[in-house]
Write a protein that holds these residues in place. Structure first.
Motif, PDB file in Angstrom:
ATOM      1  N   UNK A   5     -12.570  -3.283  -4.377  1.00 38.23           N
ATOM      2  CA  UNK A   5     -12.353  -3.364  -3.186  1.00 38.23           C
ATOM      3  C   UNK A   5     -10.846  -2.982  -2.618  1.00 38.23           C
ATOM      4  N   UNK A   6     -10.436  -3.220  -1.262  1.00 39.59           N
ATOM      5  CA  UNK A   6      -9.254  -2.405  -1.052  1.00 39.59           C
ATOM      6  C   UNK A   6      -8.075  -3.142  -1.792  1.00 39.59           C
ATOM      7  N   UNK A   7      -8.143  -4.494  -1.956  1.00 39.33           N
ATOM      8  CA  UNK A   7      -7.098  -5.161  -2.426  1.00 39.33           C
ATOM      9  C   UNK A   7      -7.070  -4.682  -4.048  1.00 39.33           C
ATOM     10  N   UNK A   8      -7.859  -4.509  -4.844  1.00 37.42           N
ATOM     11  CA  UNK A   8      -7.931  -3.878  -6.185  1.00 37.42           C
ATOM     12  C   UNK A   8      -7.185  -2.426  -5.976  1.00 37.42           C
ATOM     13  N   UNK A   9      -7.522  -1.690  -5.202  1.00 39.23           N
ATOM     14  CA  UNK A   9      -7.042  -0.388  -4.960  1.00 39.23           C
ATOM     15  C   UNK A   9      -5.398  -0.235  -4.841  1.00 39.23           C
ATOM     16  N   UNK A  10      -5.126  -1.382  -3.986  1.00 41.23           N
ATOM     17  CA  UNK A  10      -3.636  -1.376  -3.565  1.00 41.23           C
ATOM     18  C   UNK A  10      -2.922  -1.894  -4.670  1.00 41.23           C
ATOM     19  N   UNK A  11      -3.594  -2.746  -5.251  1.00 43.61           N
ATOM     20  CA  UNK A  11      -2.849  -3.559  -6.486  1.00 43.61           C
ATOM     21  C   UNK A  11      -2.473  -2.326  -7.651  1.00 43.61           C
ATOM     22  N   UNK A  12      -3.694  -1.425  -7.731  1.00 47.53           N
ATOM     23  CA  UNK A  12      -3.576  -0.574  -8.976  1.00 47.53           C
ATOM     24  C   UNK A  12      -2.587   0.478  -8.374  1.00 47.53           C
ATOM     25  N   UNK A  13      -2.609   0.786  -7.315  1.00 45.47           N
ATOM     26  CA  UNK A  13      -1.465   1.876  -6.621  1.00 45.47           C
ATOM     27  C   UNK A  13      -0.172   1.362  -6.738  1.00 45.47           C
ATOM     28  N   UNK A  14       0.139   0.034  -6.556  1.00 46.81           N
ATOM     29  CA  UNK A  14       1.328  -0.593  -6.473  1.00 46.81           C
ATOM     30  C   UNK A  14       2.128  -0.453  -7.988  1.00 46.81           C
ATOM     31  N   UNK A  15       0.865  -0.774  -8.832  1.00 44.07           N
ATOM     32  CA  UNK A  15       1.356  -0.939 -10.218  1.00 44.07           C
ATOM     33  C   UNK A  15       1.669   0.703 -10.912  1.00 44.07           C
ATOM     34  N   UNK A  16       1.236   1.534 -10.293  1.00 42.65           N
ATOM     35  CA  UNK A  16       1.376   3.025 -10.910  1.00 42.65           C
ATOM     36  C   UNK A  16       2.389   3.590 -10.096  1.00 42.65           C
ATOM     37  N   UNK A  17       1.682   4.473  -8.879  1.00 44.45           N
ATOM     38  CA  UNK A  17       2.280   5.350  -8.207  1.00 44.45           C
ATOM     39  C   UNK A  17       3.773   4.623  -7.501  1.00 44.45           C
ATOM     40  N   UNK A  18       3.346   3.306  -7.109  1.00 44.97           N
ATOM     41  CA  UNK A  18       4.137   2.472  -6.590  1.00 44.97           C
ATOM     42  C   UNK A  18       5.616   2.097  -7.311  1.00 44.97           C
ATOM     43  N   UNK A  19       5.249   1.543  -8.490  1.00 43.22           N
ATOM     44  CA  UNK A  19       6.038   1.395  -9.365  1.00 43.22           C
ATOM     45  C   UNK A  19       6.985   2.398 -10.067  1.00 43.22           C
ATOM     46  N   UNK A  20       6.296   3.633  -9.993  1.00 42.42           N
ATOM     47  CA  UNK A  20       7.040   4.712 -10.495  1.00 42.42           C
ATOM     48  C   UNK A  20       7.839   5.268  -9.382  1.00 42.42           C
ATOM     49  N   UNK A  21       7.709   5.222  -7.946  1.00 42.22           N
ATOM     50  CA  UNK A  21       8.473   5.537  -6.804  1.00 42.22           C
ATOM     51  C   UNK A  21       9.526   4.686  -6.821  1.00 42.22           C
ATOM     52  N   UNK A  22       9.535   3.376  -6.993  1.00 45.52           N
ATOM     53  CA  UNK A  22      10.629   2.365  -6.978  1.00 45.52           C
ATOM     54  C   UNK A  22      11.563   2.938  -8.180  1.00 45.52           C
ATOM     55  N   UNK A  23      11.162   3.025  -9.241  1.00 47.37           N
ATOM     56  CA  UNK A  23      11.929   3.390 -10.519  1.00 47.37           C
ATOM     57  C   UNK A  23      12.773   4.681 -10.103  1.00 47.37           C
ATOM     58  N   UNK A  24      12.287   5.595  -9.692  1.00 36.37           N
ATOM     59  CA  UNK A  24      12.893   7.029  -9.366  1.00 36.37           C
ATOM     60  C   UNK A  24      13.978   6.761  -8.070  1.00 36.37           C
TER      61      UNK A  24
END
Length: 237
Positions: free
Chosen positions: A114-133
């Motif tokens: 569902x949407x919650x799972x999609x956003x959690x996945x993105x936050x942990x991958x693309x999101x975490x990457x953007x934060x680190x950069x």
């Protein structure tokens, strides 16, 4: 990675949009660190598609996670160009280990539910990457300032995978559904990125391409450069 290929060459080949965004990073040391980060992201992201079973994927992801944990423990880096580059970078290796951990989800071939799972996945991958950069480019960067941009970019990436027959999106999501969600995240990003330091903006700049990608339109390199240049120059997505 070929013997004569540098990390910069690798990222340019496998992640050209993020690579183009790094051309707007003025500090050579920071740019090199972000390139190493994107190189790691490539290594992690390609694991699931490059193994014949989940166990082999777990072994490879564990290798990367443990390599980062060893750096955090003060041990010599493993003999791998990307590991060695990250060992001498300004990144917290524990945070890099978390990036590896987040990719274990990729080994489950079932769509995200569902949407919650999609956003959690993105936050942990693309999101975490953007934060680190962003925080490497300016330590004062607020992690919340990259949230919407990273989500828009992540959603467009998942849509492109679906178009290529490798979907992780919920089965009932249509292109219109993804477009709507990308637009919502870009709307949130427009206000969020106002608080992002100028130096950190290249970390979110690829989101300027998300709308075109989710519309199914491939862009030439010149158009991408123009879109990214405009985004960085104006601080808007």
């Amino acid at each position: 990675m070929a013997d004569t290929e540098t990390l910069d060459d690798l990222v340019r080949r496998v992640d050209p949009d993020r690579w183009l965004a790094t051309r707007f990073i003025a500090d050579p040391a920071a740019r090199a660190d972000v390139i190493a980060l994107y190189g790691l992201n490539y290594e992690l992201a390609r694991v699931a598609g490059g193994v014949s079973n989940a166990l082999m994927g777990e072994i490879r992801l564990t290798w990367w996670r443990e390599a980062m944990e060893e750096i955090a423990a003060g041990k010599p880096p493993r003999k791998h160009p990307n590991v060695e580059a990250l060992a001498s970078s300004g990144f917290d290796p524990n945070a890099l280990a978390v990036l590896a951990e987040a990719r274990f989800v990729d080994l489950d071939e079932a769509p995200l539910k569902d949407e919650a799972a999609v956003l959690a996945y993105i936050d942990g991958t693309a999101g975490a990457l953007a934060v680190l950069a962003a925080r490497r480019l300016d330590p004062a960067a607020d992690p919340h300032a990259v949230k919407g941009a990273a989500r828009a970019w992540g959603l467009s990436g998942l849509w492109r995978l679906k178009s290529a027959g490798r979907s992780r999106l919920p089965e009932d999501w249509t292109q219109a559904d993804v477009k709507q969600r990308v637009e919502a995240q870009l709307k949130a990003a427009r206000s969020e990125v106002r608080g992002l330091p100028v130096a950190a903006f290249p970390a979110v700049a690829p989101a300027a391409l998300a709308r075109a990608y989710v519309s199914g339109r491939e862009m030439g390199e010149l158009e991408k450069k123009l879109r990214l240049t405009l985004a960085v120059a104006t601080g808007r997505l």
